[in-house]
Design an enzyme around this catalytic site. Structure first.
Site: not given
Length: 391
Positions: A137, A144, A286, A346, A370
């Protein structure tokens, strides 16, 4: 070996590994592919693993929980072996690697490095075996990237400590048996090992995530949570404690992100060889080959960087800025590999029938947790220039 696996490793990276390292890698790969991979897309879709505690126990039986720590029932393996395990776990899902990283490199490492001996003896053997789960925690709703401003407080009351506050985005939070909680005190920031059964400690599982859905994420609520003095980490003060733990965990991300990249690259290659358009496999065009070649280059470079940093860690000379280099580069490039793979697949690229969109969504979290891109960029910039641009 699967021909696709061979094609994805054109650099013969295994030649750089020892037999012990490949044995660990292969054991984790076999478990991940047989016990997790068949189910993880369903866990992601439903937003939770079927039996997270059972999964933790299986990972404990495999020996990967705190595997790079010594004593207290931990395997005492090398940083390189741990990194390879992270790669194989994240090749299945970032949420699974996160579970292992939080258990071993955040919660267990914090206890192993900073806790009192009685706390170590109480928790570490059980956590290594998967019989107890830990969480870490630090992050709060309003703090943050700047954890120094945390609002969680701990105050002395006789021989006890009383904690009040909130922690947010906590992996394993609502299934944890012990929480490592960082709090502001009159002596500065300190760490505490808080049994989650303590009165006043509650959790709320965080819903509506579109990323890391195969792992448990929670908010921790501490309302006059009272713990004895032995639960306080006796020596460490300030941000040095939590940042040391984060450096430990970021090392696993350097490797793990390459697992997600490898999974997407292998999926794209297999798909391109089987998918036909205009009378031939799309792998023969290609532009598709350019995408595959670029993905291969970044994957190989990322693994080489991870391995170099692992050798430095095993030699005891790895520096935090080098961890920032690895985390920033490898997660960013892994995400680009996943996005390129999505274009090759796709419309099928957005289906959970394939792992690509799941890895893409997961890596969006890995990119910022992190240490965000911005924070690691400034860590590197400061190391290069000697000038602090954080403020």
């Amino acid at each position: 070996m699967d021909p696709i696996d061979v094609a994805v490793d054109l650099a013969d990276l295994d030649d750089l590994l020892t037999r012990d390292e490949t044995d660990i890698r292969d054991a984790v790969r076999a478990m991940a592919r047989s016990r997790i991979a068949p189910y993880v897309a369903d866990w992601f879709e439903r937003g939770a693993p079927d039996d997270p505690r059972g999964l933790v126990k299986e990972l404990g039986d495999l020996g990967v929980l705190g595997m790079h720590l010594t004593g207290y029932g931990c395997a005492g393996l090398s940083a390189t072996q741990y990194g390879l395990a992270c790669l194989e776990l994240e090749a299945v899902d970032s949420g699974i690697r996160s579970l292992v990283s939080v258990q071993g490199s955040l919660a267990m490492y914090a206890l192993w490095r900073f806790a009192t001996e009685s706390v170590k003896q109480e928790w570490l053997p059980r956590m290594a075996a998967g019989d107890a789960i830990g969480c870490f925690g630090l992050t709060e709703p309003d703090h943050g990237s700047d954890p120094a401003g945390m609002a969680t407080r701990a105050r002395r009351d006789g021989s006890d400590w009383v904690l009040d506050g909130r922690k947010m985005w906590i992996t394993n939070g609502s299934i944890a048996d012990v929480a490592v909680v960082w709090a502001n005190t009159e002596e500065g920031i300190r760490g505490f090992a808080v049994p989650t059964a303590t009165p006043g400690f509650t959790t709320v599982e965080m819903k509506h995530k579109m990323s890391l859905r195969a792992s448990v994420t929670s908010e921790l609520l501490l309302d006059a949570v009272r713990v004895p003095d032995e639960c306080a980490f006796p020596e460490v003060r300030g941000l040095a404690g939590p940042l040391t733990c984060l450096t430990e965990a970021r090392f696993g991300i350097i490797w793990g992100s390459m697992g997600a990249a490898r999974s997407c690259l292998a999926t794209a290659l297999r798909y391109a060889l089987s998918r036909e358009q205009f009378g031939r496999p799309i792998a023969g065009f290609q532009l598709t080959q350019q995408k595959l070649a670029d993905m291969e280059l970044e994957y190989v470079k990322g693994v080489l960087l991870a391995l170099h940093l692992a050798r430095r860690k095993d030699s005891g000379v790895l520096r935090p800025v080098q961890v920032s280099l690895g985390k920033l580069n490898n997660v960013r490039e892994a995400l680009e590999i996943c996005r390129a793979a999505r274009t090759i697949l796709g419309a099928n690229g957005i289906s959970l029938e394939y792992p690509v969109i799941r890895h893409m969504n997961n890596l969006e979290s890995v990119l910022t947790y992190e240490g965000t891109v911005e924070m690691h960029t400034l860590v590197i910039g400061k190391a290069m220039t000697g000038l602090d641009a954080f403020r």
